[in-house]
Scaffold this motif. Structure first.
Motif, mmCIF file in Angstrom:
data_model
loop_
_atom_site.group_PDB
_atom_site.id
_atom_site.type_symbol
_atom_site.label_atom_id
_atom_site.label_comp_id
_atom_site.label_asym_id
_atom_site.label_seq_id
_atom_site.Cartn_x
_atom_site.Cartn_y
_atom_site.Cartn_z
ATOM 1 N N GLU A 22 34.696 -15.054 -29.821
ATOM 2 C CA GLU A 22 33.311 -15.073 -29.334
ATOM 3 C C GLU A 22 33.264 -14.915 -27.817
ATOM 4 O OE1 GLU A 22 29.036 -15.566 -29.682
ATOM 5 O OE2 GLU A 22 30.657 -14.731 -30.879
ATOM 6 N N LEU A 23 34.184 -15.575 -27.133
ATOM 7 C CA LEU A 23 34.276 -15.450 -25.679
ATOM 8 C C LEU A 23 34.539 -14.000 -25.288
ATOM 9 C CD1 LEU A 23 34.158 -18.069 -23.911
ATOM 10 C CD2 LEU A 23 36.543 -17.644 -23.407
ATOM 11 N N SER A 24 35.462 -13.366 -25.981
ATOM 12 C CA SER A 24 35.788 -11.964 -25.712
ATOM 13 C C SER A 24 34.583 -11.063 -25.949
ATOM 14 C CB SER A 24 36.960 -11.503 -26.575
ATOM 15 O OG SER A 24 38.126 -12.196 -26.204
ATOM 16 N N ARG A 25 33.864 -11.302 -27.044
ATOM 17 C CA ARG A 25 32.681 -10.495 -27.361
ATOM 18 C C ARG A 25 31.631 -10.644 -26.266
ATOM 19 N NH1 ARG A 25 27.767 -10.923 -29.073
ATOM 20 N NH2 ARG A 25 27.805 -13.178 -29.311
ATOM 21 N N LEU A 26 31.377 -11.877 -25.846
ATOM 22 C CA LEU A 26 30.381 -12.124 -24.802
ATOM 23 C C LEU A 26 30.810 -11.518 -23.462
ATOM 24 C CD1 LEU A 26 29.457 -15.801 -25.707
ATOM 25 C CD2 LEU A 26 27.972 -13.795 -25.926
ATOM 26 N N ARG A 27 32.077 -11.665 -23.147
ATOM 27 C CA ARG A 27 32.570 -11.107 -21.882
ATOM 28 C C ARG A 27 32.507 -9.590 -21.877
ATOM 29 N NH1 ARG A 27 37.535 -15.384 -20.944
ATOM 30 N NH2 ARG A 27 36.242 -16.991 -19.970
ATOM 31 N N GLU A 28 32.740 -8.981 -23.026
ATOM 32 C CA GLU A 28 32.620 -7.525 -23.116
ATOM 33 C C GLU A 28 31.170 -7.100 -22.865
ATOM 34 O OE1 GLU A 28 33.236 -4.059 -26.448
ATOM 35 O OE2 GLU A 28 34.647 -5.738 -26.460
ATOM 36 N N SER A 29 30.234 -7.850 -23.408
ATOM 37 C CA SER A 29 28.819 -7.563 -23.154
ATOM 38 C C SER A 29 28.490 -7.716 -21.672
ATOM 39 C CB SER A 29 27.919 -8.499 -23.969
ATOM 40 O OG SER A 29 28.004 -8.195 -25.331
ATOM 41 N N ILE A 30 29.006 -8.770 -21.061
ATOM 42 C CA ILE A 30 28.773 -8.996 -19.625
ATOM 43 C C ILE A 30 29.345 -7.834 -18.816
ATOM 44 C CG2 ILE A 30 29.443 -10.451 -17.659
ATOM 45 C CD1 ILE A 30 29.254 -12.857 -19.680
ATOM 46 N N ASP A 31 30.549 -7.394 -19.151
ATOM 47 C CA ASP A 31 31.163 -6.276 -18.443
ATOM 48 C C ASP A 31 30.327 -5.008 -18.579
ATOM 49 O OD1 ASP A 31 33.196 -8.029 -17.805
ATOM 50 O OD2 ASP A 31 34.663 -7.147 -19.178
ATOM 51 N N ASN A 32 29.796 -4.750 -19.772
ATOM 52 C CA ASN A 32 28.939 -3.583 -19.984
ATOM 53 C C ASN A 32 27.653 -3.684 -19.175
ATOM 54 O OD1 ASN A 32 30.756 -2.386 -21.759
ATOM 55 N ND2 ASN A 32 29.796 -3.266 -23.570
ATOM 56 N N ILE A 33 27.067 -4.870 -19.142
ATOM 57 C CA ILE A 33 25.834 -5.075 -18.368
ATOM 58 C C ILE A 33 26.126 -4.891 -16.886
ATOM 59 C CG2 ILE A 33 24.102 -6.789 -17.685
ATOM 60 C CD1 ILE A 33 24.411 -7.902 -20.625
ATOM 61 N N ASP A 34 27.247 -5.446 -16.404
ATOM 62 C CA ASP A 34 27.616 -5.268 -14.997
ATOM 63 C C ASP A 34 27.757 -3.791 -14.649
ATOM 64 O OD1 ASP A 34 27.637 -7.998 -14.575
ATOM 65 O OD2 ASP A 34 29.829 -8.202 -14.632
ATOM 66 N N ALA A 35 28.373 -3.024 -15.532
ATOM 67 C CA ALA A 35 28.520 -1.586 -15.292
ATOM 68 C C ALA A 35 27.154 -0.916 -15.224
ATOM 69 C CB ALA A 35 29.380 -0.951 -16.389
ATOM 70 N N ALA A 36 26.255 -1.296 -16.119
ATOM 71 C CA ALA A 36 24.901 -0.723 -16.107
ATOM 72 C C ALA A 36 24.172 -1.092 -14.819
ATOM 73 C CB ALA A 36 24.116 -1.203 -17.328
ATOM 74 N N VAL A 37 24.322 -2.329 -14.370
ATOM 75 C CA VAL A 37 23.678 -2.771 -13.127
ATOM 76 C C VAL A 37 24.181 -1.934 -11.948
ATOM 77 C CG1 VAL A 37 23.529 -4.685 -11.471
ATOM 78 C CG2 VAL A 37 23.131 -5.112 -13.898
ATOM 79 N N VAL A 38 25.498 -1.729 -11.888
ATOM 80 C CA VAL A 38 26.067 -0.931 -10.797
ATOM 81 C C VAL A 38 25.520 0.498 -10.833
ATOM 82 C CG1 VAL A 38 28.219 0.114 -9.946
ATOM 83 C CG2 VAL A 38 28.135 -2.333 -10.490
#
Length: 125
Positions: A22-38
């Motif tokens: 679950e941690l990995s899944r959430l962190r992957e989502s965070i990484d994708n959102i960070d990329a979108a923000v950039v």
């Protein structure tokens, strides 16, 4: 005390497999959102660079305090509706605005003279 036997994952630093997944899944989502923000910030700065060139070409000031105030009020309202701390949103926008103004000042410093501008005064020798 519990009656269960200690498991291998009870050691300090060990995490249950389902929790790790679950941690990995959430962190992957965070990484994708960070990329979108950039990428969104990059697009925003492309637009603000165009604004900076337009302002420089027409000798407009780099900052526009009334526009900035409207944008801050608008962003605070958007943040509230998104359940995001409006103060945080304002701080973020103020940081972005400061960077945009810095870019606009740099653009204005390097802009060619507009047609009809008086030539710069030359020192007497």
């Amino acid at each position: 005390m519990t009656n269960r036997e200690p498991a291998d994952n009870d050691a300090p630093g060990a995490i249950d497999e389902s929790v790790q997944a679950e941690l990995s899944r959430l962190r992957e989502s965070i990484d994708n959102i960070d990329a979108a923000v950039v990428h969104m910030l990059a697009e925003r700065f492309k637009c603000t660079q165009q604004v900076g060139h337009l302002k420089a070409a027409h000798r407009l000031p780099p900052a526009d305090p009334s526009r900035e105030a409207r944008q801050i009020a608008r962003l605070r309202q958007l943040a509230e509706s998104a359940n995001l701390d409006p103060a945080f949103a304002e701080k973020l926008l103020n940081f972005i605005i400061a960077e945009v103004i810095r870019h606009h000042e740099r653009i204005a410093e390097t802009a060619p003279a507009a047609p009809g501008d008086a030539p710069a005064a030359t020192p007497l020798e």
